[in-house]
Design a protein around this motif. Structure first.
Motif, mmCIF file in Angstrom:
data_model
loop_
_atom_site.group_PDB
_atom_site.id
_atom_site.type_symbol
_atom_site.label_atom_id
_atom_site.label_comp_id
_atom_site.label_asym_id
_atom_site.label_seq_id
_atom_site.Cartn_x
_atom_site.Cartn_y
_atom_site.Cartn_z
ATOM 1 N N GLN A 287 6.905 -4.047 -24.640
ATOM 2 C CA GLN A 287 7.304 -3.668 -23.291
ATOM 3 C C GLN A 287 8.457 -2.673 -23.335
ATOM 4 O O GLN A 287 9.296 -2.717 -24.237
ATOM 5 N N ALA A 288 8.492 -1.788 -22.352
ATOM 6 C CA ALA A 288 9.588 -0.834 -22.192
ATOM 7 C C ALA A 288 9.736 -0.538 -20.706
ATOM 8 O O ALA A 288 8.777 -0.667 -19.936
ATOM 9 N N SER A 289 10.945 -0.153 -20.298
ATOM 10 C CA SER A 289 11.152 0.221 -18.894
ATOM 11 C C SER A 289 12.254 1.270 -18.800
ATOM 12 O O SER A 289 13.045 1.457 -19.721
ATOM 13 N N ARG A 290 12.242 1.928 -17.651
ATOM 14 C CA ARG A 290 13.224 2.980 -17.393
ATOM 15 C C ARG A 290 13.296 3.200 -15.887
ATOM 16 O O ARG A 290 12.274 3.173 -15.205
ATOM 17 N N VAL A 291 14.487 3.460 -15.385
ATOM 18 C CA VAL A 291 14.648 3.851 -13.982
ATOM 19 C C VAL A 291 14.466 5.361 -13.908
ATOM 20 O O VAL A 291 15.095 6.118 -14.655
ATOM 21 N N ILE A 292 13.573 5.778 -13.008
ATOM 22 C CA ILE A 292 13.259 7.191 -12.829
ATOM 23 C C ILE A 292 13.612 7.590 -11.403
ATOM 24 O O ILE A 292 13.282 6.871 -10.450
ATOM 25 N N LYS A 293 14.245 8.741 -11.265
ATOM 26 C CA LYS A 293 14.663 9.247 -9.957
ATOM 27 C C LYS A 293 13.462 9.823 -9.222
ATOM 28 O O LYS A 293 13.280 11.041 -9.150
ATOM 29 N N ALA A 294 12.637 8.930 -8.703
ATOM 30 C CA ALA A 294 11.443 9.323 -7.951
ATOM 31 C C ALA A 294 10.997 8.110 -7.152
ATOM 32 O O ALA A 294 11.349 6.974 -7.480
ATOM 33 N N THR A 295 10.211 8.364 -6.137
ATOM 34 C CA THR A 295 9.689 7.257 -5.330
ATOM 35 C C THR A 295 8.494 6.614 -6.022
ATOM 36 O O THR A 295 7.802 7.263 -6.808
ATOM 37 N N PRO A 296 8.231 5.350 -5.699
ATOM 38 C CA PRO A 296 7.013 4.731 -6.234
ATOM 39 C C PRO A 296 5.757 5.516 -5.850
ATOM 40 O O PRO A 296 4.820 5.615 -6.639
ATOM 41 N N GLU A 297 5.747 6.093 -4.656
ATOM 42 C CA GLU A 297 4.584 6.863 -4.193
ATOM 43 C C GLU A 297 4.331 8.080 -5.086
ATOM 44 O O GLU A 297 3.193 8.347 -5.480
ATOM 45 N N ALA A 298 5.389 8.823 -5.398
ATOM 46 C CA ALA A 298 5.239 10.012 -6.248
ATOM 47 C C ALA A 298 4.810 9.612 -7.664
ATOM 48 O O ALA A 298 3.939 10.253 -8.258
ATOM 49 N N LEU A 299 5.383 8.551 -8.184
ATOM 50 C CA LEU A 299 5.009 8.086 -9.521
ATOM 51 C C LEU A 299 3.560 7.611 -9.551
ATOM 52 O O LEU A 299 2.818 7.927 -10.486
ATOM 53 N N TYR A 300 3.153 6.887 -8.535
ATOM 54 C CA TYR A 300 1.768 6.399 -8.486
ATOM 55 C C TYR A 300 0.783 7.569 -8.479
ATOM 56 O O TYR A 300 -0.221 7.549 -9.181
ATOM 57 N N ARG A 301 1.113 8.606 -7.715
ATOM 58 C CA ARG A 301 0.241 9.788 -7.697
ATOM 59 C C ARG A 301 0.171 10.433 -9.080
ATOM 60 O O ARG A 301 -0.895 10.878 -9.514
ATOM 61 N N ALA A 302 1.294 10.457 -9.802
ATOM 62 C CA ALA A 302 1.298 11.024 -11.157
ATOM 63 C C ALA A 302 0.444 10.186 -12.108
ATOM 64 O O ALA A 302 -0.126 10.714 -13.057
ATOM 65 N N PHE A 303 0.329 8.889 -11.848
ATOM 66 C CA PHE A 303 -0.497 8.016 -12.683
ATOM 67 C C PHE A 303 -1.992 8.257 -12.468
ATOM 68 O O PHE A 303 -2.801 7.860 -13.293
ATOM 69 N N LEU A 304 -2.351 8.903 -11.362
ATOM 70 C CA LEU A 304 -3.760 9.135 -11.048
ATOM 71 C C LEU A 304 -4.166 10.604 -11.151
ATOM 72 O O LEU A 304 -5.291 10.957 -10.809
ATOM 73 N N ASP A 305 -3.260 11.450 -11.617
ATOM 74 C CA ASP A 305 -3.525 12.879 -11.726
ATOM 75 C C ASP A 305 -3.681 13.271 -13.181
ATOM 76 O O ASP A 305 -2.713 13.199 -13.963
ATOM 77 N N PRO A 306 -4.876 13.695 -13.603
ATOM 78 C CA PRO A 306 -5.079 13.998 -15.025
ATOM 79 C C PRO A 306 -4.208 15.146 -15.541
ATOM 80 O O PRO A 306 -3.806 15.129 -16.706
#
Length: 165
Positions: free
Chosen positions: A12-31
């Motif tokens: 496991q690993a984690s990090r705080v990123i200066k972005a909204t959950p919405e923007a990150l979720y979109r990045a997870f679905l964009d090839p």
């Protein structure tokens, strides 16, 4: 002890990123964003299939750059990832079932990867949990790779490139 279950390995690993959950979720679905943030340092990625919906599959080839790396799982210079999206919870979680096609039994089996997003002051805590990690994947190398991927994701989002998402 005969019949005893072996412990499941979870990295496991984690990090705080200066972005909204919405923007990150979109990045997870964009090839296209995956090509930027997913490959750890020293690797590049090519996506051969990408179906970003629950039950959809993807095939990713990670290629090592230069010499001096441990041998790949699929070939000396590459890792192939065959995966399926198991669960997509908008702005909260993405779960994958990942397999590395390999002739080496140390890399056999399926690994479950869960990316979780939790809003925190200053951004979003992104946590990756990898369950049932194949024994052939070094815990130390895996920790470095996960941290590198999270750093890439932070750089992508924090450089303002997230505006395209």
């Amino acid at each position: 002890m005969a019949g005893a279950e072996t412990a499941r390995r979870i990295d496991q690993a984690s990090r705080v990123i200066k972005a909204t959950p919405e923007a990150l979720y979109r990045a997870f679905l964009d090839p296209q964003s995956w090509l930027v943030w997913l490959p750890p340092a020293g690797m590049t990625a090519a996506i051969e299939r990408f179906e970003p919906w629950q039950g959809g599959r993807y095939r990713l080839v990670l290629t090592y750059e230069g010499a001096g790396h441990t041998p790949g799982k699929a070939s000396e210079h590459s890792d192939v990832v065959e995966a399926r999206f198991l669960e997509l919870v908008p702005n909260m979680r993405v779960v994958h079932r990942v397999e590395f096609p390999s002739d080496d039994p140390a890399f056999a089996g399926a690994m479950r990867m869960t990316w979780s997003l939790a809003p925190v002051p200053g951004g979003t805590e992104v946590t990756i949990a990898c369950e049932d990690v194949p024994a052939g994947i070094s815990p130390e190398d895996h920790a470095v790779g996960l941290a590198s991927t999270l750093a890439n994701l932070a750089a992508l989002m924090e450089r303002g490139l997230a505006r395209r998402f």
